[in-house]
Design an enzyme around this catalytic site. Structure first.
Site, PDB file in Angstrom:
ATOM      1  NE  ARG A  45     -25.830  47.819  34.676  1.00 12.89           N
ATOM      2  CZ  ARG A  45     -25.809  49.133  34.894  1.00 12.89           C
ATOM      3  NH1 ARG A  45     -25.463  49.948  33.933  1.00 12.89           N
ATOM      4  NH2 ARG A  45     -26.124  49.624  36.070  1.00 12.89           N
ATOM      5  CE  LYS A  81     -22.972  46.916  38.408  1.00 18.54           C
ATOM      6  NZ  LYS A  81     -23.616  47.677  39.470  1.00 18.54           N
ATOM      7  CB  THR A 155     -32.181  50.893  45.811  1.00 16.11           C
ATOM      8  OG1 THR A 155     -31.460  49.655  45.857  1.00 16.11           O
ATOM      9  CG2 THR A 155     -31.389  51.886  44.989  1.00 16.11           C
ATOM     10  CE1 TYR A 184     -43.784  56.007  38.888  1.00 16.19           C
ATOM     11  CE2 TYR A 184     -44.926  54.346  37.573  1.00 16.19           C
ATOM     12  CZ  TYR A 184     -44.851  55.137  38.706  1.00 16.19           C
ATOM     13  OH  TYR A 184     -45.851  55.068  39.658  1.00 16.19           O
ATOM     14  N   GLY A 185     -39.038  52.917  36.613  1.00 16.57           N
ATOM     15  CA  GLY A 185     -38.785  51.479  36.760  1.00 16.57           C
ATOM     16  C   GLY A 185     -38.864  51.077  38.214  1.00 16.57           C
ATOM     17  CB  VAL A 187     -35.086  52.294  42.115  1.00 13.20           C
ATOM     18  CG1 VAL A 187     -34.741  53.279  43.215  1.00 13.20           C
ATOM     19  CG2 VAL A 187     -34.418  50.948  42.394  1.00 13.20           C
ATOM     20  NE  ARG A 211     -41.697  50.173  33.329  1.00 10.15           N
ATOM     21  CZ  ARG A 211     -40.392  49.966  33.324  1.00 10.15           C
ATOM     22  NH1 ARG A 211     -39.579  51.004  33.383  1.00 10.15           N
ATOM     23  NH2 ARG A 211     -39.896  48.755  33.292  1.00 10.15           N
ATOM     24  CB  ALA A 239     -33.459  55.865  33.220  1.00  8.89           C
ATOM     25  CG  ASN A 262     -25.260  51.966  39.317  1.00 10.20           C
ATOM     26  OD1 ASN A 262     -25.341  50.761  39.213  1.00 10.20           O
ATOM     27  ND2 ASN A 262     -25.534  52.575  40.445  1.00 10.20           N
TER      28      ASN A 262
HETATM   29  N1  PHE Z   1     -27.296  46.788  41.721  1.00  7.17           N
HETATM   30  C1  PHE Z   1     -26.710  46.784  43.008  1.00  7.17           C
HETATM   31  C2  PHE Z   1     -25.799  47.986  43.185  1.00  7.17           C
HETATM   32  O1  PHE Z   1     -25.256  48.486  42.218  1.00  7.17           O
HETATM   33  C3  PHE Z   1     -25.924  45.567  43.118  1.00  7.17           C
HETATM   34  C4  PHE Z   1     -26.051  44.760  44.323  1.00  7.17           C
HETATM   35  C5  PHE Z   1     -27.132  44.766  45.152  1.00  7.17           C
HETATM   36  C6  PHE Z   1     -25.013  43.977  44.599  1.00  7.17           C
HETATM   37  C7  PHE Z   1     -27.164  43.993  46.245  1.00  7.17           C
HETATM   38  C8  PHE Z   1     -25.035  43.189  45.695  1.00  7.17           C
HETATM   39  C9  PHE Z   1     -26.095  43.202  46.512  1.00  7.17           C
HETATM   40  O2  PHE Z   1     -25.590  48.451  44.269  1.00  7.17           O
END
Ligand code: PHE
Length: 350
Positions: A45, A81, A155, A184-185, A187, A211, A239, A262
């Site tokens: 990130r 991470k 995703t 609205y990004g 994903v 957007r 978001a 997340n």
């Molecule tokens: N952003 C993805 C997640 O949180 C991170 C990721 C994607 C890591 C693909 C490795 C491979 O799941």
């Protein structure tokens, strides 16, 4: 405190590295939560934080969530991470390369314990650079470079599988749904457009007002209101995390919340508040797993696109299992997911 204490305040991680990059001068934090099931996996990130402590909180919580995400998805990985604290959000191209070199150095020094991938603020092109510098410790390089590319499509596919299963559980099959998509990004857009194409009434909004035209062209209603306070059947957080605080959980008006952002809850207790109010919340560790499933199945396990899609769609069955278990045992989906993760973790071949 026991090693398995998973309370939000526990530092139950194997490693936490915080360095100031010697090339870039930027602070980088890498957390390896667990390598019990296999190397820790988790995105990189790149974002600005108002305080470095917020960045550390983020990397600690996000890496822990990745362990659960990988276990629930049945992948031979633990969670990790990395966070690049771009203090003023001004990394230019040259600084960006320096910071990626600094991150690559940390990743290399972890000796295979941590594999990275794209996340908010980082791209497949960045992964290409890290992959090159670390001898292969990054997922999702561009397809032209031999990687599995942008993980957003995967995703979004996983989110839709989760949403379909959860909607069947809550409303019954074939209900006409009013859906709010927050963000609205990359994903959120794919999820919102697909739902609209299926005939759902979809409202969306994004901090980035540019957007709007694209969303409206896709048949969506654009809103600058706080969608959490509006009445929907389904709310899709797509978001940044931390959307649901205790207070917001008490006033939100959706019956079902399921989305890819997340760390949607500011802390675990919020899950109980939602549950008590009859709001079904699908843990983001389940709903957002399509990206890592795709990356790992394609790049590491050598599965075909078709077989990979099957594994992503199986997120739906996992959601049904979790929600059924929660309903039958009177617990929250969060607890049911955690229990299932523990069962699946022991089932993953090391
Ligand atoms: N952003 C993805 C997640 O949180 C991170 C990721 C994607 C890591 C693909 C490795 C491979 O799941």
């Amino acid at each position: 405190m026991s090693r398995s204490d998973s309370s939000p305040d526990a530092l139950d991680h194997e490693q936490l590295r915080v360095v100031r990059g010697r090339r870039s001068g930027v602070v980088i934090a890498v957390a390896v939560h667990s390598t019990q099931a296999g190397p820790a996996i988790g995105g990189c990130r790149i974002t600005s934080y108002s305080h470095w402590r917020d960045g550390l909180d983020d990397v600690v919580r996000l890496s822990r969530a990745m362990t659960e995400k990988a276990a629930l998805a049945g992948l031979p990985h633990g969670g990790g991470k990395s966070v690049i604290m771009d203090a003023d959000a001004v990394l230019d191209e040259r600084d960006r390369l320096l910071v990626l070199e600094d991150l690559a150095e940390v990743i290399t020094s972890l000796d295979g314990a941590y594999l990275t991938g794209p996340d908010i603020g980082s791209t497949p092109e960045d992964m290409e650079i890290i992959h090159g510098l670390t001898g292969g410790l990054a997922f999702c390089r561009p397809e032209s470079g031999g990687g599995s590319g942008n993980s957003s499509t995967a995703t979004a596919r996983g989110v839709l599988a989760a949403l379909d299963a959860a909607a069947d559980h809550v409303f019954g099959t074939g209900a006409d749904l009013r859906v709010g998509v927050i963000g609205y990004g990359s994903v959120g857009r794919l999820v919102a457009d697909e739902l609209a194409a299926r005939g759902c009434a979809v409202t969306t909004g994004d901090l980035d007002g540019s957007r709007r035209a694209v969303a409206e062209a896709a048949g969506l209603t654009w809103s600058t209101e706080d969608l959490l306070g509006e009445e929907f059947d389904v709310l899709v957080p797509a978001a940044v995390g931390g959307l649901l605080s205790e207070e917001r959980a008490r006033t939100c008006r959706a019956r079902l919340i399921v989305g890819p952002a997340n760390n949607q809850l500011t802390h675990d207790g919020v899950g109980s508040t939602l549950h008590e109010r009859g709001v079904t919340w699908v843990p983001d560790v389940v709903a957002s797993a399509g990206g890592i499933i795709h990356a790992v199945c394609r790049e590491e396990l050598g599965l075909t696109e078709e077989e990979t899609t099957r594994r992503i769609t199986a997120i739906g069955a996992t959601v049904t299992e979790i929600l059924t278990d929660a309903r039958e045992s009177g617990t929250t989906p969060q607890t049911a997911a955690r229990d299932l993760a523990a069962r699946r973790r022991t089932a993953v071949p090391a």
